[in-house]
Scaffold this active site. Structure first.
Site, PDB file in Angstrom:
ATOM      1  N   GLN A  46       0.818  -1.037  -0.035  1.00 29.66           N
ATOM      2  CA  GLN A  46       0.048  -0.027   0.100  1.00 29.66           C
ATOM      3  C   GLN A  46       1.071   1.424   0.060  1.00 29.66           C
ATOM      4  O   GLN A  46       1.688   1.542   0.949  1.00 29.66           O
ATOM      5  CB  GLN A  46      -0.922   0.049   1.281  1.00 29.66           C
ATOM      6  N   ARG A  48      -0.016   4.451   0.212  1.00 27.13           N
ATOM      7  CA  ARG A  48      -0.551   5.288   0.925  1.00 27.13           C
ATOM      8  C   ARG A  48      -0.299   5.052   2.635  1.00 27.13           C
ATOM      9  O   ARG A  48      -0.704   3.974   3.021  1.00 27.13           O
ATOM     10  CB  ARG A  48      -2.166   5.773   0.772  1.00 27.13           C
ATOM     11  N   GLN A  70     -19.769  -2.411  -1.746  1.00 29.55           N
ATOM     12  CA  GLN A  70     -18.898  -2.633  -2.510  1.00 29.55           C
ATOM     13  C   GLN A  70     -17.742  -3.653  -1.762  1.00 29.55           C
ATOM     14  O   GLN A  70     -17.066  -3.361  -0.949  1.00 29.55           O
ATOM     15  CB  GLN A  70     -17.996  -1.711  -3.451  1.00 29.55           C
ATOM     16  N   GLU A  88      -8.869  -1.036   1.144  1.00 30.77           N
ATOM     17  CA  GLU A  88      -8.222  -0.873   2.751  1.00 30.77           C
ATOM     18  C   GLU A  88      -9.076  -0.016   3.496  1.00 30.77           C
ATOM     19  O   GLU A  88      -9.259  -0.148   4.631  1.00 30.77           O
ATOM     20  CB  GLU A  88      -7.001  -0.358   2.504  1.00 30.77           C
ATOM     21  N   ARG A  89      -9.688   1.330   2.826  1.00 34.90           N
ATOM     22  CA  ARG A  89     -10.429   2.120   3.614  1.00 34.90           C
ATOM     23  C   ARG A  89     -11.731   1.466   4.222  1.00 34.90           C
ATOM     24  O   ARG A  89     -11.998   1.637   5.109  1.00 34.90           O
ATOM     25  CB  ARG A  89     -10.893   3.425   2.692  1.00 34.90           C
ATOM     26  N   ARG A  90     -12.262   0.760   3.266  1.00 35.92           N
ATOM     27  CA  ARG A  90     -13.688  -0.169   3.815  1.00 35.92           C
ATOM     28  C   ARG A  90     -13.075  -1.212   4.821  1.00 35.92           C
ATOM     29  O   ARG A  90     -13.957  -1.301   5.833  1.00 35.92           O
ATOM     30  CB  ARG A  90     -14.224  -1.023   2.696  1.00 35.92           C
ATOM     31  N   GLU A 121      -4.980   2.502  -8.025  1.00 34.08           N
ATOM     32  CA  GLU A 121      -6.296   2.752  -7.203  1.00 34.08           C
ATOM     33  C   GLU A 121      -6.145   4.137  -6.679  1.00 34.08           C
ATOM     34  O   GLU A 121      -7.206   4.781  -6.800  1.00 34.08           O
ATOM     35  CB  GLU A 121      -6.512   1.534  -6.196  1.00 34.08           C
ATOM     36  N   ASN A 122      -5.000   4.347  -5.894  1.00 35.17           N
ATOM     37  CA  ASN A 122      -4.767   5.460  -5.334  1.00 35.17           C
ATOM     38  C   ASN A 122      -4.524   6.665  -6.196  1.00 35.17           C
ATOM     39  O   ASN A 122      -5.095   7.764  -5.883  1.00 35.17           O
ATOM     40  CB  ASN A 122      -3.851   5.354  -4.362  1.00 35.17           C
ATOM     41  N   ARG A 125      -7.954   8.127  -7.716  1.00 35.71           N
ATOM     42  CA  ARG A 125      -8.593   8.847  -6.574  1.00 35.71           C
ATOM     43  C   ARG A 125      -7.850  10.042  -5.981  1.00 35.71           C
ATOM     44  O   ARG A 125      -8.311  10.840  -5.270  1.00 35.71           O
ATOM     45  CB  ARG A 125      -8.910   7.934  -5.297  1.00 35.71           C
TER      46      ARG A 125
END
Length: 289
Positions: A46, A48, A70, A88-90, A121-122, A125
């Site tokens: 990851q 982030r 999701q 990962e946020r979910r 992904e990051n 966003r």
């Protein structure tokens, strides 16, 4: 649900799930499994490192009311042990709710693919800080053994944008952390690279934070530190004169002085070169009475 990673790995779109028909909805639902929270670890690749706690809390409140709409995407890295690929946020939000399980889709991906997906992904966003993005690029370059140009094509960026991000990794750790913490901007960080030593960079960093300098003010200060003084012009060296020449010159000068003392108005010019010493004497003719 479409996973936008096929172009990165050269896989065909049909290998991923697209909800366009009822059949595909059914196929999608069949791939969702409930996995224990305790059996899942965050993505080790990851990029982030900073997660906004308030946004995670806000997401947790939404999930508490509506559930996980999701599913997250994971891979099985050990028997019945899973690593997050996306979501990962979910996962963090559900973990904060102390739920036992979370809906997930299990994919079979390599380390390189997992790292790339996490970055893409990051990036899509726009949630990464410049330092996180730079470290992610460097990680992909190391893992996949590709050029900056090839990486730029894969992530949809220009090669110069990749290079500018990577330059930030040449900053001292304290300066990188300042960018990460948003105490200074990416442009502040790049301007510090004009300084030759880490000591200079850290000194200017402290002044930027203390004085809240903008980029223009920072660059102006750095320019005063890096401006080189103009070299002084060396004075031409006079060629040494031998003793005999000095005696000759002095004798002529003394003679001229004696004539001038007797009232004769002489015009004398002296010139010295590398090869000779020249004395020109102009004697005016006496006017007729």
């Amino acid at each position: 649900m479409e996973m936008p990673f096929s172009r990165l790995f050269g896989k065909k779109d049909k290998e991923y799930i697209e909800i366009e028909t009822e059949e595909k909805v059914e196929e999608f639902l069949q791939q969702i499994v409930e996995l224990p929270i305790a059996a899942i670890i965050p993505n080790r690749y990851q990029p982030r490192t900073v997660f906004d706690a308030s946004k995670i809390e806000e997401l947790a409140r939404t999930i508490r009311i509506h559930g996980v709409i999701q599913p997250i995407v994971v891979r099985e890295y050990e028997p019945e042990k899973y690593e997050i690929i996306a979501g990962e946020r979910r996962f963090r939000a559900v973990s904060s709710l102390e739920w036992d399980s979370i809906p997930a889709i299990v994919q079979n991906l390599t380390d390189d693919e997992v790292a790339s997906i996490a970055l893409i992904e990051n990036l899509q966003r726009e949630e990464l800080t410049p330092i996180e993005e730079a470290k992610a690029y460097q990680s992909l370059l190391d893992m996949q053994d590709v050029t900056q140009e090839a990486l730029a094509q894969r992530v949809g960026k220009s090669q110069s944008a990749i290079a500018n991000k990577l330059r930030l990794l040449r900053l001292p750790e304290a300066a990188q952390q300042a960018v990460l913490d948003k105490q200074i901007s990416e442009r502040h960080g790049r301007s510090l690279l004009a300084l030759e030593t880490e000591e200079q960079q850290l000194d200017v960093l402290a002044k930027v934070i203390e004085n809240k300098w903008n980029v223009k003010e920072t660059e102006a200060h750095i320019q005063t530190l890096t401006a080189k003084p103009k070299p002084k012009k060396a004075k031409p060296k006079r060629q040494a004169i031998s003793r005999d020449v000095r005696i000759a010159v002095n004798t002529i000068k003394q003679s001229v002085t004696m004539v001038q003392d007797n009232g004769m108005d002489l015009q004398v010019e002296e010139e010295e070169s590398d090869d000779f010493y020249q004395i020109t004497i102009q004697i005016p003719k006496q006017k007729a009475k």
